[in-house]
Design a protein around this motif. Structure first.
Motif, PDB file in Angstrom:
ATOM      1  N   GLY A   1      10.884 -18.330  46.131  1.00 52.83           N
ATOM      2  CA  GLY A   1      10.242 -17.252  45.394  1.00 52.83           C
ATOM      3  C   GLY A   1      10.992 -15.940  45.556  1.00 52.83           C
ATOM      4  N   ILE A   2      10.433 -14.904  44.933  1.00 59.55           N
ATOM      5  CA  ILE A   2      11.082 -13.590  44.993  1.00 59.55           C
ATOM      6  C   ILE A   2      10.251 -12.629  45.827  1.00 59.55           C
ATOM      7  N   ILE A   3      10.940 -11.900  46.687  1.00 57.15           N
ATOM      8  CA  ILE A   3      10.311 -10.816  47.421  1.00 57.15           C
ATOM      9  C   ILE A   3      11.007  -9.533  46.995  1.00 57.15           C
ATOM     10  N   LEU A   4      10.232  -8.560  46.515  1.00 55.37           N
ATOM     11  CA  LEU A   4      10.816  -7.311  46.035  1.00 55.37           C
ATOM     12  C   LEU A   4      10.425  -6.147  46.938  1.00 55.37           C
ATOM     13  N   VAL A   5      11.390  -5.251  47.165  1.00 57.76           N
ATOM     14  CA  VAL A   5      11.094  -4.013  47.884  1.00 57.76           C
ATOM     15  C   VAL A   5      11.263  -2.877  46.886  1.00 57.76           C
ATOM     16  N   ALA A   6      10.179  -2.121  46.671  1.00 58.56           N
ATOM     17  CA  ALA A   6      10.191  -1.067  45.665  1.00 58.56           C
ATOM     18  C   ALA A   6      10.139   0.302  46.316  1.00 58.56           C
ATOM     19  N   GLY A   7      10.695   1.280  45.607  1.00 56.70           N
ATOM     20  CA  GLY A   7      10.642   2.650  46.116  1.00 56.70           C
ATOM     21  C   GLY A   7      11.739   3.465  45.490  1.00 56.70           C
ATOM     22  N   PRO A   8      11.632   4.790  45.595  1.00 60.32           N
ATOM     23  CA  PRO A   8      12.687   5.639  45.053  1.00 60.32           C
ATOM     24  C   PRO A   8      13.949   5.580  45.924  1.00 60.32           C
ATOM     25  N   THR A   9      15.025   6.213  45.484  1.00 60.00           N
ATOM     26  CA  THR A   9      16.255   6.296  46.268  1.00 60.00           C
ATOM     27  C   THR A   9      15.948   6.967  47.613  1.00 60.00           C
ATOM     28  N   GLY A  10      16.520   6.420  48.681  1.00 56.79           N
ATOM     29  CA  GLY A  10      16.338   7.052  49.994  1.00 56.79           C
ATOM     30  C   GLY A  10      14.990   6.758  50.626  1.00 56.79           C
ATOM     31  N   SER A  11      14.326   5.677  50.210  1.00 57.92           N
ATOM     32  CA  SER A  11      13.031   5.360  50.818  1.00 57.92           C
ATOM     33  C   SER A  11      13.171   4.244  51.845  1.00 57.92           C
TER      34      SER A  11
END
Ligand SMILES: [Zn+2]
Length: 475
Positions: free
Chosen positions: A222-232
């Motif tokens: 499966g897929i695990i995603l890490v989200a956030g703006p630049t520099g997070s």
């Protein structure tokens, strides 16, 4: 031959590590220099001279003029002579390592060049030098980074592999140069090679989130995603998850832009879009390399997203980042990219959305206990925490910054991650299939036990890791 005495003396102080901690007297300075295990004893006699010259109230002399108040420079004058340019640039890198700076900025303005560090998200002003001296430094930086010295009109990117002899540490320094009106601006990102620091346990996840992450990683597809703006801090989280696996028992392959950390036994590839080696192209090839775990630096387009989903559906664990602001927003982003909702429900396992906030200094945070008074702040905090914290908030100890010698009276030291971890529960599927709004998805995820980013930050303010101000800034 002209010797810049002040430079050499201050560099001795710097090398002897005297600026690790403020020194209260000349006697203590001599004592500490004398006691240094590497024993630069022949030099210790110089120490008092420097301390004699050191401005009162600033017992941390160094090669540079360092000022933590970003509004003013300690350096009242522009430095016309920096002495040995090699020693100066090495000292600059060494100091960046000591200060745990993430970036070194060298910025030309009309009258002078400003040198500053970004430390824990804040700018720390370091020095002010003349244009003439800067010409020497930028040449030195370009040579170290294998860049063209004569190119002054176009942006250039390079990398320096720097070994600090003073601190016995290897760092990679990613150099970016761009022409500005007054010359060339340099930003250097300091990438520490100490991958032992990469560990899920060190990322301050709430216990409940840590449990969700470990369960998802164990499922192995499966897929695990890490989200956030630049520099997070997305890459740090991603690599810490990769390090959860034994690279000798798994085939772990990555596609990165740029390669930030070198990890032994992991197959890391740097993508090169200029020659057609994009994330998508790399993914097509990687699935033929018999991988168990694939890490793709970032999902930016439909092609990459589609290939990542295909890889996940054929029994691989795919880790990646995506530039979105919330876990629920990430699902919507994938749909907006043109990914069929049923592919999302069948492939995405977990989405971690995160930010970095300032960490309270561990030495003084205990003294910053703060009870929320009656009024609008308490009401706003209560609104954020409804459903998560049932206690009467007037009895909860939150924290505020205090300040002590360990944190240079900042009250903060470093940064701490705040997260929301969305598990792809079957109960989410109908909403995704009917393309529900991000708000509806978020509401459902919370119903299923997701702690939101602001809630996580408020919980961390109650446990003394960050302040109530930092937490409420995220709202
Ligand atoms: Zn402190």
């Amino acid at each position: 031959m002209k010797i810049n005495v002040k430079f050499h003396i201050s560099s001795i102080i710097f090398e002897c590590g005297l600026n690790e901690k403020p020194v209260s007297s000349v006697g203590e300075a001599i004592y500490r220099t004398h006691r240094k295990p590497n024993g630069k004893r022949a030099l210790f006699a110089y120490a008092p001279i420097m301390f004699y010259n050191a401005p009162r109230g600033n017992p941390q002399p160094s090669v540079f003029h360092k000022e933590k108040n970003p509004k003013k420079f300690l350096a009242s004058e522009v430095r016309q002579d920096i002495g040995d340019v090699i020693a100066y640039s090495n000292a600059l890198f060494d100091m960046a390592i000591v200060e745990r700076a993430s970036d070194i900025h060298i910025e030309p303005s009309r009258d002078s060049i400003n040198v500053r560090f970004r430390v824990s998200g804040d700018f720390l002003f370091i020095d002010r030098i003349s244009h003439e001296e800067y010409a020497k430094i930028i040449s030195r930086i370009k040579i170290m980074a294998n860049l063209r010295i004569d190119e002054k009109l176009r942006p250039q990117d390079g990398k320096i592999a720097y070994t600090s002899e003073v601190h016995n540490e290897n760092v990679d320094i990613r150099v970016s140069i761009i022409p500005v009106v007054e010359g060339e601006k340099v930003v250097m990102r300091v990438l520490r090679q100490d991958t032992s620091l990469l560990s899920l346990e060190k990322l301050d996840f709430l216990d409940s989130n840590m449990e969700r992450i470990k369960t998802s990683l164990e499922s192995r597809y499966g897929i695990i995603l890490v989200a956030g703006p630049t520099g997070s801090g997305k890459s740090t989280t991603l690599f810490s998850m990769l390090k959860h696996f034994d690279p000798l028992e798994n085939n772990i392959s990555t596609l990165e832009d740029p390669v930030e950390y070198n990890i032994p036994y992991i197959n890391q590839s740097q993508i090169r879009p200029a020659v057609g080696f994009t994330f998508a192209e790399g993914l097509r090839s990687l699935v033929r390399q018999d991988p168990d775990i694939i890490m793709v630096g970032e999902i930016r387009d439909k092609e990459t997203a589609t290939l990542a989903i295909e890889a996940a559906l054929t029994g691989h664990l795919v880790l990646s980042t995506i530039h979105t602001n919330s876990a629920a927003g990430t699902i919507q982003r994938l749909i907006n990219m043109g990914i069929e909702p049923f592919l999302i429900t069948s492939s995405v396992k977990m989405i971690i959305s995160q930010r970095l906030v300032r960490r309270l200094c561990p030495s003084c945070s205990a003294r910053g206990v703060y009870r929320l008074p009656d009024g609008s702040l308490r009401d706003r905090v209560a609104e954020q925490l409804s459903g998560v914290v049932v206690d009467d908030l007037s009895a909860v100890d939150f924290h505020q910054p205090v300040g002590c010698p360990d944190c240079d009276d900042f009250g903060y030291k470093g940064r701490v991650g705040v997260h929301e971890v969305l598990l792809m529960d079957e109960a989410m599927h109908p909403l995704i299939l009917e393309k529900a709004s991000a708000a509806e998805l978020d509401h459902k995820a919370r119903e299923l036990g997701m702690v939101g980013i602001v809630q996580d930050a408020l919980i961390k303010s109650a446990t003394g890791k960050t302040s109530i101000e930092e937490a409420m800034q995220l709202v």
